[in-house]
Design an enzyme around this catalytic site. Structure first.
Site, PDB file in Angstrom:
ATOM      1  N   SER A 151      37.622  66.952   2.972  1.00 44.73           N
ATOM      2  CA  SER A 151      38.790  66.751   2.221  1.00 44.73           C
ATOM      3  C   SER A 151      39.835  67.725   2.955  1.00 44.73           C
ATOM      4  O   SER A 151      39.571  68.983   3.291  1.00 44.73           O
ATOM      5  CB  SER A 151      38.628  67.037   0.984  1.00 44.73           C
ATOM      6  OG  SER A 151      38.292  68.393   0.784  1.00 44.73           O
ATOM      7  N   ILE A 165      31.740  74.939  -5.642  1.00 43.24           N
ATOM      8  CA  ILE A 165      32.809  74.337  -6.383  1.00 43.24           C
ATOM      9  C   ILE A 165      34.043  74.138  -5.598  1.00 43.24           C
ATOM     10  O   ILE A 165      34.169  75.048  -4.941  1.00 43.24           O
ATOM     11  CB  ILE A 165      33.088  75.017  -7.702  1.00 43.24           C
ATOM     12  CG1 ILE A 165      33.786  73.912  -8.581  1.00 43.24           C
ATOM     13  CG2 ILE A 165      33.682  76.051  -7.628  1.00 43.24           C
ATOM     14  CD1 ILE A 165      33.619  74.461 -10.237  1.00 43.24           C
ATOM     15  N   CYS A 191      35.015  77.388  -3.338  1.00 46.26           N
ATOM     16  CA  CYS A 191      33.880  77.491  -2.677  1.00 46.26           C
ATOM     17  C   CYS A 191      32.895  78.601  -2.611  1.00 46.26           C
ATOM     18  O   CYS A 191      32.251  79.155  -1.582  1.00 46.26           O
ATOM     19  CB  CYS A 191      34.246  76.925  -1.103  1.00 46.26           C
ATOM     20  SG  CYS A 191      35.170  75.473  -0.812  1.00 46.26           S
TER      21      CYS A 191
END
Length: 258
Positions: free
Chosen positions: A183, A92, A199
């Protein structure tokens, strides 16, 4: 310096299947995550059948959590905000304004080398970040993305001193065509990272270029430099080197897919 591992073909060769054609750059501004995801899928399908050439989408997202295939229940936000479950790798993360997002829709040369592609994305970001002034940015072996070693950030002596991630990567490759991408935290808030295990990593932190450099570093300022380095990395003009400064456990190893 050498790359973390030898690629499948020479490091100075383009990783793009059609390296003779220029990249098309689409600067989209602020785009809803799911809208951008659907656009990527549409473009990737067109690229797979040669209806379009290689394309890079440059954009920002409104605040959103996205969960990759290895996301675990404990990773998910504690603040009640919704999560988009997505088809990229990894766990995530959060996206929001002030964060520069690049989605390359690229047909890769054969034989497809996923690791080399990821390393080239990282190399482009490392070069960009170092040129901006974060000269110790590099890799942590076992973890994707671009990291800053555990030192005090310039703008805040009280900031965390652990290793911290300044750029995240998550990709998908279908029919030899890439989706998703990277990103780079420019001047976004870090508030939303406090409510997830970003993550899947709980022994490190997240940072921004603005925090590291002690001044505002905008998405607009970093877009041109990142695109230049990205084109060079994909073309093999920017060769992947070993910028590893630490090693740590892989946060996705051995985990089931959701």
């Amino acid at each position: 310096m050498t790359a973390p591992r030898d690629p499948f073909f020479p490091a100075d060769r383009s990783i793009r299947a059609r390296s003779d054609e220029p990249l098309e750059i689409r600067r989209l501004g602020v785009v809803d995550y799911e809208q951008a995801w659907h656009l990527q899928a549409e473009l990737a399908a067109q690229r797979a059948t040669d209806e379009i050439g290689d394309t890079v989408l440059i954009l920002e997202h409104p605040s959103v959590y996205t969960a990759g295939k290895r996301t675990q229940p404990a990773d998910r936000p504690t603040n009640g905000l919704p999560v988009v479950d997505v088809d990229r790798g990894g766990r995530i993360t959060w996206h929001g304004e002030g964060q520069l997002v690049a989605y390359p829709i690229i047909r890769l040369a054969e034989p497809v080398d996923v690791v080399d592609y990821v390393r080239r994305l990282e190399e482009a970001v490392i070069a960009t970040v170092r040129d901006a002034g974060v000269d110790k940015a590099g890799r942590i072996d076992g973890r994707s993305g671009v990291w800053v070693p555990g030192t005090v950030a310039a703008a805040d002596p009280a900031a965390p001193t652990r290793d911290r991630k300044v750029a995240a990567l998550g990709i998908r490759i279908t029919r030899g065509v890439t989706m998703h991408g990277l990103s780079l935290n420019c001047d976004n808030t870090l508030e939303h990272y406090d409510h997830i295990i970003a993550c899947g990593i709980d022994d490190a932190d997240v940072t921004t270029l603005s925090l590291e450099l002690g001044r505002d570093v905008s998405v607009d300022e970093m877009t041109g430099p990142l695109l230049t380095q990205l084109e060079d990395a994909l073309a093999g003009r920017l060769v992947v080197a070993d910028h590893t400064f630490a090693s740590a456990p892989d946060p996705t190893k051995g985990l089931p897919r959701r």
